[in-house]
Write an enzyme that holds these catalytic residues in place. Structure first.
Site, PDB file in Angstrom:
ATOM      1  CG  HIS A   1      33.373 -10.626 -40.392  1.00  0.00           C
ATOM      2  ND1 HIS A   1      34.075  -9.436 -40.445  1.00  0.00           N
ATOM      3  CD2 HIS A   1      34.269 -11.602 -40.682  1.00  0.00           C
ATOM      4  CE1 HIS A   1      35.333  -9.688 -40.768  1.00  0.00           C
ATOM      5  NE2 HIS A   1      35.473 -10.995 -40.913  1.00  0.00           N
ATOM      6  CB  SER A   2      35.267 -10.120 -36.897  1.00  0.00           C
ATOM      7  OG  SER A   2      36.464  -9.902 -36.187  1.00  0.00           O
ATOM      8  CE1 TYR A   3      31.691  -5.794 -30.385  1.00  0.00           C
ATOM      9  CE2 TYR A   3      30.619  -5.071 -32.419  1.00  0.00           C
ATOM     10  CZ  TYR A   3      30.698  -5.067 -31.027  1.00  0.00           C
ATOM     11  OH  TYR A   3      29.787  -4.340 -30.297  1.00  0.00           O
TER      12      TYR A   3
END
Length: 259
Positions: free
Chosen positions: A76-78
């Site tokens: 997720h994300s980073y």
């Protein structure tokens, strides 16, 4: 059944999957939710040496010591940075990569580099909003910035805010500065999926550019009508989609989340 390893994004921890992992397990799947060094319940391990390589080692180590193979690795994300590095390190243990509203980095790019196209002020904002913890700079450094990010992620329901806000951990800047080393010579054949989240209030970053890049590169592509933190705001929909993605290319009929 499928083996999922769910890797959280910046400022989060393994705790953020608490609404998703029970649904996957109830459907018969194996689930691991590691917390990256320096975050969540491992915040006490933050230090100046904690960087992107540390986080890649966290996940690669889990795969080795738990002897996991055929893994659906979700970032997720980073954590798009993290799972890309893990895929280069141990591609033989992976069945599929899933980028959940995540960064899609190229070899030699840092977190800051991947965000630069549509958000050139991110490095300056993170540096200005950072605090020093255990000898390391970490972001965010104030409750006001945390509140801004929760609103941008469309976390607005009071029970969600009450759960997430006190667990939102300052993230080590060293992990945002270190370039990814992943030329994809070993990982190029791993199937990849991208899930783009699109709620009414999205943080104005270049994640849309990453989704566009994924589509241009032929990734299996999906969208969820929710905010950036889908595991918080749409756990049932996310669990169902992860199961669907995990079983692509097989003849078996998967079990969905229990009603």
């Amino acid at each position: 059944m499928a083996t999922f390893v769910l890797v959280h994004g910046a400022c989060h921890g393994g705790w953020c999957w608490q609404r998703v992992s029970p649904l996957l397990r109830a459907a018969g799947h194996e689930v691991h939710t590691p917390t990256l060094t320096g975050l969540g319940e491992r915040a006490h391990l933050l230090g100046p040496a904690v960087n992107l390589s540390t986080h890649i080692e966290d996940v690669a180590g889990l795969l080795f010591y738990e002897d996991l193979t055929g893994v659906v690795l979700v970032g997720h994300s980073y954590a798009g940075m993290v799972i890309t590095g893990v895929a280069e390190r141990v591609p033989e243990r992976l069945h599929r990569l899933v980028f959940l509203d995540a960064l899609l980095p190229d070899d030699g790019q840092s977190f800051y580099d991947t965000e630069y196209e549509n958000d050139p002020g991110m490095r300056e904002r993170w540096t200005a909003g950072a605090i020093e913890l255990r000898g390391a700079l970490a972001f965010p450094g104030s409750p006001e910035i945390v509140d801004q990010y929760l609103a941008a992620f469309h976390i607005t329901d009071p029970p969600d805010v009450a759960w997430v806000r006190p667990r939102f951990t300052p993230h080590p800047l060293a992990s945002a500065e270190e370039p990814l080393r992943a030329p994809e010579y070993r990982a190029a054949q791993i199937p990849r999926s991208y899930i783009r989240c699109g709620g009414p209030s999205q943080q104005p970053t270049s994640l849309g550019a990453h989704a566009k890049k994924a589509r241009a590169r032929g990734f299996d592509y999906h969208e969820l009508a929710t905010g950036h933190d889908a595991m918080v705001t749409a756990p049932r929909e996310l669990a169902a989609l992860l199961i669907e993605i995990a079983w692509q290319g097989t003849k078996e009929v998967p079990n969905g989340p229990a009603a």
